[in-house]
Design an enzyme around this catalytic site. Structure first.
Site, PDB file in Angstrom:
ATOM      1  N   GLU A 156      -1.631 -80.725  10.903  1.00 42.63           N
ATOM      2  CA  GLU A 156      -0.853 -79.639  10.900  1.00 42.63           C
ATOM      3  C   GLU A 156      -1.384 -78.707   9.788  1.00 42.63           C
ATOM      4  OE1 GLU A 156       2.872 -80.966   9.791  1.00 42.63           O
ATOM      5  OE2 GLU A 156       3.336 -81.755  11.619  1.00 42.63           O
TER       6      GLU A 156
ATOM      7  N   GLU B  96       2.914 -86.565  17.107  1.00 40.16           N
ATOM      8  CA  GLU B  96       4.285 -86.776  15.902  1.00 40.16           C
ATOM      9  C   GLU B  96       5.361 -86.275  17.097  1.00 40.16           C
ATOM     10  OE1 GLU B  96       4.498 -85.267  12.278  1.00 40.16           O
ATOM     11  OE2 GLU B  96       2.368 -86.134  11.803  1.00 40.16           O
TER      12      GLU B  96
END
Length: 525
Positions: free
Chosen positions: A187, A328
């Site tokens: 991320e 995720e």
């Protein structure tokens, strides 16, 4: 995963349970060996349903990583056994380095931290699971000590440090086979939600390229293993769309990889709609086809949106030979606001996994270890027990897997009938050892002319070995001379028939196979 959902306070009810998870003997290849190429389709099929060991090795306090820093207990083999026994085939292990990295120019990673990372990896890898490890919190502006920042002024220093750390990590794991996947980062973006900016995106692309080149050049199995790279903030739109993501070149990969195949996969995350999956106000608690209350259901992000998003990844990458990993996804527990919330959480997970499978992607559920209000937890990490069986069942069934029923390590509950005659059995061990642990598979064959109806196999463990988990039989005691009693379903052995049982054991330097096998009192050859 967004930081506000990562640093949730953790509370656990401690309990002690005996658990015997299904384990498989795995032999790690020698450092000079090179893993056999694994195609994209075989990779995704093998990874199956995945699970994140979140808020553990990426946790930190004042810039120093520590696996209990955010309230989770120390990771144990029993926890990983339980995850595997629940049907998961992949474990993603987020890792932060931060203050464990020394000064330049060498940027040496703390040896004890690397060792602990290796131990946790081995908990999963040693049981035949796929394992994904990455560089996690080092790129978060909200984490003290973060440095992998795409809009930092001194990119020369950032890139040099990044290269040195990955060189050390890749070197440590270069002997592991293709079931170990390295992920460049997590991320990474400039911290502003919205369209990507330049030159930040160019720097993220540069990090990915450094990662691929560095890992490949360490040799061994790293020359051909699958490597995982993300785009901007692992956002599907900003990775699959025309926003600046560049798939790294792979100039240094092994020549054993077929020319027409890739060895890079693309990392994305999925938490749409956030008001259902992560927002903690308790307003939106329902999702999907079973939702009954429009006021509790988000106006966007339903099944059609999910399908369209994952189709984007398929069209942009899978069609070109780059498999996709939804590293995720998940939704927090809102049962305090809506008692039926877990039904919708299971629907969300089932739909995500099934849709990903349809479009050639593997998945890993985000579990932060927190059970209860606003938690993502599927397991109690203190007691290594399941807390959300409905969600787990939804995930495993959507991935096309099964959930084995583990056999607890307890004293035998019945006595086998000693029908075997002396010399009428054969027992063969297959031991695989690592660090202070081992797994052993024992194949027992009825070599006599009479069927065996119920059996007890006696054998002697090497000095210093203690059984901690087992499958397909019950084992007692845990040390010394052990008796393994059939599990019922495998109690009948026709003449010439075999059954395989096994266990995991700790050892103090002696990983030798057991000796003195006897079946129902008859010595085995």
């Amino acid at each position: 995963m967004r930081s506000q959902a990562r640093r949730v306070g953790l509370a656990f009810v401690a309990a002690s349970v005996a658990f015997a998870g299904a384990v498989y003997g795995v032999t790690r290849p020698a450092a000079a060996d090179e893993a056999a190429p694994l195609s994209a389709a075989a990779l995704v099929a093998g990874m199956g349903a995945g699970w994140n060991l979140g808020n553990q090795l990426e946790a930190s306090n004042n810039g120093i990583p520590g696996e209990t820093a955010w309230g989770n207990p120390v990771v144990t083999q029993n926890l990983i056994n339980r995850v595997k026994a629940s049907g998961f085939k992949t474990i993603r292990i987020p890792v932060s380095y931060l203050g464990k990295i020394g000064p330049g120019p060498d940027h040496t990673v703390d040896a004890a931290w690397l060792t602990r990372i290796g131990e946790v990896v081995d908990y999963a890898y040693g049981q035949g699971l796929y394992v994904v490890i990455n560089m996690h919190g080092d790129g978060y502006k909200t984490v003290n000590g973060s440095w992998l920042i795409c809009d930092a002024a001194d990119q020369t220093t950032v890139r040099a440090k990044y290269q040195k750390v990955w060189q050390q990590v890749a070197t440590k794991f270069r002997a592991y086979d293709e079931r170990l996947i390295l992920e460049s980062m997590n991320e990474n973006f400039d911290g502003q939600y919205g369209a990507p900016t330049q030159p930040c995106y160019s720097n993220i692309n540069a990090y990915n390229q450094i990662f691929v080149d560095t890992v490949r050049r360490t040799g061994g199995n790293n020359a051909s293993r699958w490597l995982l790279v993300p785009g901007w903030n692992t956002n599907i739109d900003y990775t699959a769309g025309n926003y600046g993501f560049v798939v790294p070149t792979d100039a240094y990969r092994s020549p054993t990889v077929p020319a027409g195949e890739q060895r890079l996969m693309i990392s994305v995350h999925y938490y749409d709609p956030w008001d259902f999956t992560g927002q903690e106000d308790g307003v939106i608690t329902q999702w999907g086809p079973q939702a009954t209350d429009p006021a509790k259901t988000s106006a966007w992000g339903q099944e059609d949106h999910l399908d369209a998003q994952l189709k984007k990844t398929h069209d942009a990458f899978v069609t070109r030979g780059y498999p996709v990993f939804v590293g995720e996804y998940g939704s927090i527990d809102k049962t305090t606001y809506d008692a039926a919330n877990n039904t919708y959480r299971a629907d969300f997970a089932r739909t995500l996994v099934a849709t990903a499978k349809k479009y050639g992607a593997a998945t890993a559920y985000w579990d932060n270890g927190w059970n209860g209000q606003h938690g993502f937890g599927l397991f109690d990490r203190s007691s290594a027990t399941v807390t959300q069986q409905g969600i787990i069942t939804a995930i495993i069934s959507a991935a096309g897997g099964t959930q084995p029923t583990p056999t607890a390590t307890t004293s035998p509950t019945r006595t086998a009938s000693p029908t075997a005659a002396p010399g009428a059995c054969r027992a063969v061990s297959a031991v695989s050892a690592w660090n202070t642990g081992l797994t052993n598979s024992i194949t027992v064959t009825n070599t006599g002319s009479t069927a065996i109806n119920g059996w007890a196999l006696r054998f002697t463990l090497a000095t210093g070995q203690t059984i901690v988990a087992g499958w397909s039989a019950t084992y007692a005691p845990a040390t010394g001379t052990v008796t393994a009693t059939d599990a019922g379903y495998n109690g009948t052995l026709a003449p010439g028939a075999s059954t395989t049982i096994g266990y995991q054991a700790g050892h103090t330097g002696n990983a030798a196979a057991p000796t003195a096998f006897a079946l129902n009192g008859a010595t085995c050859t």
